[in-house]
Scaffold this active site. Structure first.
Site, PDB file in Angstrom:
ATOM      1  N   GLU A 105       0.810  -1.230   0.000  1.00 53.77           N
ATOM      2  CA  GLU A 105       0.000   0.000   0.000  1.00 53.77           C
ATOM      3  C   GLU A 105       0.840   1.275   0.000  1.00 53.77           C
ATOM      4  O   GLU A 105       0.619   2.179   0.809  1.00 53.77           O
ATOM      5  CB  GLU A 105      -0.968  -0.014   1.202  1.00 53.77           C
ATOM      6  CG  GLU A 105      -1.895  -1.209   1.174  1.00 53.77           C
ATOM      7  CD  GLU A 105      -2.758  -1.376   2.422  1.00 53.77           C
ATOM      8  OE1 GLU A 105      -2.841  -0.428   3.228  1.00 53.77           O
ATOM      9  OE2 GLU A 105      -3.345  -2.460   2.601  1.00 53.77           O
ATOM     10  N   GLU A 130      -6.109 -10.600  -0.607  1.00 56.42           N
ATOM     11  CA  GLU A 130      -6.889 -10.250   0.596  1.00 56.42           C
ATOM     12  C   GLU A 130      -8.375 -10.128   0.261  1.00 56.42           C
ATOM     13  O   GLU A 130      -9.041  -9.185   0.708  1.00 56.42           O
ATOM     14  CB  GLU A 130      -6.402  -8.916   1.178  1.00 56.42           C
ATOM     15  CG  GLU A 130      -4.926  -8.868   1.498  1.00 56.42           C
ATOM     16  CD  GLU A 130      -4.493  -7.592   2.212  1.00 56.42           C
ATOM     17  OE1 GLU A 130      -5.350  -6.826   2.684  1.00 56.42           O
ATOM     18  OE2 GLU A 130      -3.266  -7.366   2.295  1.00 56.42           O
ATOM     19  N   HIS A 166     -10.237  -6.031  -1.878  1.00 57.98           N
ATOM     20  CA  HIS A 166     -11.243  -5.643  -0.873  1.00 57.98           C
ATOM     21  C   HIS A 166     -12.344  -4.885  -1.607  1.00 57.98           C
ATOM     22  O   HIS A 166     -12.162  -3.722  -1.985  1.00 57.98           O
ATOM     23  CB  HIS A 166     -10.623  -4.728   0.189  1.00 57.98           C
ATOM     24  CG  HIS A 166      -9.637  -5.417   1.067  1.00 57.98           C
ATOM     25  ND1 HIS A 166      -9.998  -6.417   1.944  1.00 57.98           N
ATOM     26  CD2 HIS A 166      -8.294  -5.263   1.216  1.00 57.98           C
ATOM     27  CE1 HIS A 166      -8.929  -6.846   2.594  1.00 57.98           C
ATOM     28  NE2 HIS A 166      -7.880  -6.161   2.176  1.00 57.98           N
ATOM     29  N   ASN A 191       2.118  -5.278  -3.022  1.00 58.60           N
ATOM     30  CA  ASN A 191       0.734  -5.601  -2.686  1.00 58.60           C
ATOM     31  C   ASN A 191      -0.080  -4.325  -2.456  1.00 58.60           C
ATOM     32  O   ASN A 191       0.369  -3.426  -1.737  1.00 58.60           O
ATOM     33  CB  ASN A 191       0.764  -6.437  -1.389  1.00 58.60           C
ATOM     34  CG  ASN A 191      -0.553  -7.084  -1.039  1.00 58.60           C
ATOM     35  OD1 ASN A 191      -1.201  -7.686  -1.894  1.00 58.60           O
ATOM     36  ND2 ASN A 191      -0.958  -6.968   0.220  1.00 58.60           N
ATOM     37  N   ASP A 229     -12.173  -9.893   0.086  1.00 53.05           N
ATOM     38  CA  ASP A 229     -13.449  -9.952   0.810  1.00 53.05           C
ATOM     39  C   ASP A 229     -14.387  -8.935   0.171  1.00 53.05           C
ATOM     40  O   ASP A 229     -13.938  -7.989  -0.473  1.00 53.05           O
ATOM     41  CB  ASP A 229     -13.312  -9.763   2.333  1.00 53.05           C
ATOM     42  CG  ASP A 229     -12.559  -8.524   2.760  1.00 53.05           C
ATOM     43  OD1 ASP A 229     -12.418  -7.589   1.945  1.00 53.05           O
ATOM     44  OD2 ASP A 229     -12.125  -8.469   3.927  1.00 53.05           O
TER      45      ASP A 229
HETATM   46  O1  G3I Z   1      -3.392  -6.443  19.361  1.00 53.12           O
HETATM   47  C1  G3I Z   1      -4.307  -5.482  19.906  1.00 53.12           C
HETATM   48  C2  G3I Z   1      -4.859  -5.975  21.186  1.00 53.12           C
HETATM   49  O2  G3I Z   1      -3.799  -6.071  22.126  1.00 53.12           O
HETATM   50  C3  G3I Z   1      -5.940  -5.001  21.653  1.00 53.12           C
HETATM   51  O3  G3I Z   1      -6.533  -5.482  22.812  1.00 53.12           O
HETATM   52  C4  G3I Z   1      -6.994  -4.801  20.591  1.00 53.12           C
HETATM   53  C5  G3I Z   1      -8.045  -3.784  20.980  1.00 53.12           C
HETATM   54  O4  G3I Z   1      -8.594  -3.146  19.853  1.00 53.12           O
HETATM   55  O5  G3I Z   1      -6.386  -4.360  19.430  1.00 53.12           O
HETATM   56  C6  G3I Z   1      -5.426  -5.291  18.918  1.00 53.12           C
HETATM   57  O6  G3I Z   1      -4.892  -4.801  17.753  1.00 53.12           O
HETATM   58  C7  G3I Z   1      -5.713  -4.860  16.615  1.00 53.12           C
HETATM   59  C8  G3I Z   1      -5.027  -5.703  15.561  1.00 53.12           C
HETATM   60  O7  G3I Z   1      -5.763  -5.689  14.365  1.00 53.12           O
HETATM   61  C9  G3I Z   1      -4.845  -7.151  16.012  1.00 53.12           C
HETATM   62  O8  G3I Z   1      -6.076  -7.738  16.258  1.00 53.12           O
HETATM   63  C10 G3I Z   1      -5.929  -3.445  16.099  1.00 53.12           C
HETATM   64  O9  G3I Z   1      -6.702  -2.710  17.011  1.00 53.12           O
HETATM   65  C11 G3I Z   1      -6.611  -3.480  14.747  1.00 53.12           C
HETATM   66  O10 G3I Z   1      -6.617  -2.159  14.211  1.00 53.12           O
HETATM   67  C12 G3I Z   1      -5.866  -4.394  13.817  1.00 53.12           C
HETATM   68  O11 G3I Z   1      -6.566  -4.416  12.588  1.00 53.12           O
HETATM   69  C13 G3I Z   1      -5.897  -5.037  11.506  1.00 53.12           C
HETATM   70  C14 G3I Z   1      -5.654  -4.008  10.411  1.00 53.12           C
HETATM   71  O12 G3I Z   1      -5.039  -4.646   9.294  1.00 53.12           O
HETATM   72  C15 G3I Z   1      -4.777  -2.869  10.940  1.00 53.12           C
HETATM   73  O13 G3I Z   1      -4.103  -2.195   9.995  1.00 53.12           O
HETATM   74  C16 G3I Z   1      -6.811  -6.130  10.955  1.00 53.12           C
HETATM   75  O14 G3I Z   1      -6.943  -7.171  11.938  1.00 53.12           O
HETATM   76  C17 G3I Z   1      -6.212  -6.704   9.663  1.00 53.12           C
HETATM   77  O15 G3I Z   1      -7.158  -7.551   9.068  1.00 53.12           O
HETATM   78  C18 G3I Z   1      -5.895  -5.576   8.697  1.00 53.12           C
HETATM   79  O16 G3I Z   1      -5.286  -6.144   7.542  1.00 53.12           O
HETATM   80  C19 G3I Z   1      -4.960  -5.247   6.484  1.00 53.12           C
HETATM   81  C20 G3I Z   1      -3.773  -5.835   5.745  1.00 53.12           C
HETATM   82  O17 G3I Z   1      -2.719  -6.085   6.644  1.00 53.12           O
HETATM   83  C21 G3I Z   1      -3.317  -4.899   4.622  1.00 53.12           C
HETATM   84  N1  G3I Z   1      -4.391  -4.564   3.743  1.00 53.12           N
HETATM   85  C22 G3I Z   1      -5.612  -4.086   4.372  1.00 53.12           C
HETATM   86  C23 G3I Z   1      -6.082  -5.074   5.450  1.00 53.12           C
HETATM   87  C24 G3I Z   1      -7.395  -4.649   6.020  1.00 53.12           C
HETATM   88  O18 G3I Z   1      -7.262  -3.433   6.704  1.00 53.12           O
END
Ligand code: G3I
Length: 395
Positions: free
Chosen positions: A170, A289, A258, A216, A291
């Protein structure tokens, strides 16, 4: 007879892939006509079907179905979060490999290939890094060294176990960003300038000569105006072409996929044309990715089938567009969904009022999208769908 020939052709190509690559190959398993899983049906075309994996869900003993389906339906896995920088190196100099290694062990046990996600991205960076740059305690020179060290350490740690690396993720802006003319965006471009992209690929190649190295991004499923000022696919195409002209070792472009049912999106021919154009540069492609989310209106939340059914159908149709296009291009190596169940999806957390994006519902019932993917894999074959052509890592 025709089916037998497909299977035979697939088996020859599969053997070739196995010989080129030392990684565990799900393709090493012969296609089994009695097994109707996505991963097995993908074998007929040499296509790897993948999912992002949420490690908390994988390890939840109270939710065994999640683990069962990751193992039985998919031939490649991607860490949804645990290979990102903030997870691997939360404290400067101290790496936590355990969750990622656990996923790799699971993949090995289940004969799955792994997509490494992600080496360089502006999100989910550790606080020590972003704060250090902000307060000036990390200089530009040091930042470049830190990035090289991170890529080298991570790629070496996983060396020989990663099929495709998302090296840079990105990096390109969107038309809704400011300025609206497409440009290299985010932390890395801002602090190191766009040359960090070429550097990242070179450092990754030096650390693992055999992994396929991918750029990517999202919103690059099809070409638009053809003007790189507003057509992100064109911008990324030009970038890839330029990197290749500089002999940068980029092997593929990952199209995230997406999508949302509320948008116009694309048809199969448009997406197939885009994949073909990237393949024309000598690059592999992959959907990385996928969905397809929908707006959760009050009626949807209240279970109104008049609003739910069209969303399920539109979501399925979009999955099918991307999968058919991938099947049609022999350089499209894998099709990965970004989570497979609505029970564990980033979409509601991120968008609030959107969801229903995955191929299984919250109770692990396969949705129309799952069945349509299955049909696409079953009813595809020569002359338009042929086995994949293995990509060799560029030197
Ligand atoms: O790990 C913490 C945890 O300790 C805490 O309690 C919790 C409370 O909100 O947050 C946790 O972190 C979260 C993390 O995922 C792990 O679960 C973050 O808040 C959350 O923002 C994060 O979201 C991820 C997102 O990327 C962040 O950029 C999504 O799961 C993940 O699916 C998403 O994936 C991205 C790809 O890497 C790149 N392309 C887009 C895609 C969708 O956004």
């Amino acid at each position: 007879m025709r089916i037998k020939r497909w299977i035979a052709t697939g088996a020859v190509a599969i053997a070739t892939v196995g010989a080129l690559n030392t990684l565990p190959a799900s393709a090493g398993r012969p296609y089994n006509p009695a097994d109707q899983s996505l991963r097995n049906l993908g074998l007929r075309h040499d296509l790897y079907i993948g999912t992002a994996v949420d490690m908390a869900a994988l390890n939840d003993a109270a939710d065994p179905r999640y683990r069962e389906l990751v193992a039985s339906q998919f031939s490649t896995v991607t860490a949804e979060n645990v290979m990102k920088w903030e997870s691997l190196e939360p404290t400067r100099g101290t790496y936590d490999w355990a969750p990622a290694d656990e996923l790799l062990a699971f993949a090995k046990q289940n004969n799955q290939r792994v997509r490494g996600h992600v080496l360089v991205w502006q999100n989910q960076l550790p606080g020590w890094l972003t704060t250090g740059v902000e307060d000036g305690s990390i200089s530009t020179e040091q930042l470049r060294d830190i990035l090289r060290n991170h890529i080298t350490t991570v790629v070496k740690h996983f060396k020989g176990r990663i099929w495709q690396w998302d090296v840079v993720n990105e990096a390109v802006s969107d038309p809704w960003d400011s300025p609206s003319t497409l440009h290299y965006k985010g932390f890395w471009a801002q602090h190191l300038g766009p040359d960090y992209i070429a550097d990242a690929f070179r450092w990754a190649r030096a650390a693992d000569p055999k992994a396929l190295l991918f750029y990517n991004d999202y919103n690059i499923e099809a070409f638009g105006s053809g003007d790189p000022a507003d057509d992100k696919t064109q911008f990324v195409y030009d970038m890839a072409k330029n990197l290749l002209a500089q002999r940068v070792p980029i092997d593929g472009v990952g199209s995230q996929g997406h999508l949302g049912t509320q948008y116009g999106n694309y048809d199969t021919l448009q997406v197939a044309a885009a994949l073909k154009k990237f393949a024309g540069l000598g690059l592999a492609t992959a959907f990385t990715e996928v969905d397809v989310r929908s707006q959760l209106t009050e009626a949807v939340r209240n279970g109104d089938s008049n609003e739910i059914n069209p969303r399920l159908q539109a979501s399925a149709a979009n999955y099918s567009v991307l999968l058919q296009a991938c099947l049609a291009d022999r350089h499209c190596l894998s099709f990965t969904v970004w989570g497979f169940t609505d029970k564990h999806s980033w979409v509601p957390d991120w968008f609030g009022n959107e969801g229903m994006a995955n191929i299984y519902d919250e109770n692990y019932q396969p949705k129309r999208a799952y069945h349509l993917m299955k049909a696409d894999l079953i009813y595809a074959g020569p002359p338009y769908v042929l086995p994949r052509i293995a990509q060799k890592p560029r030197r």
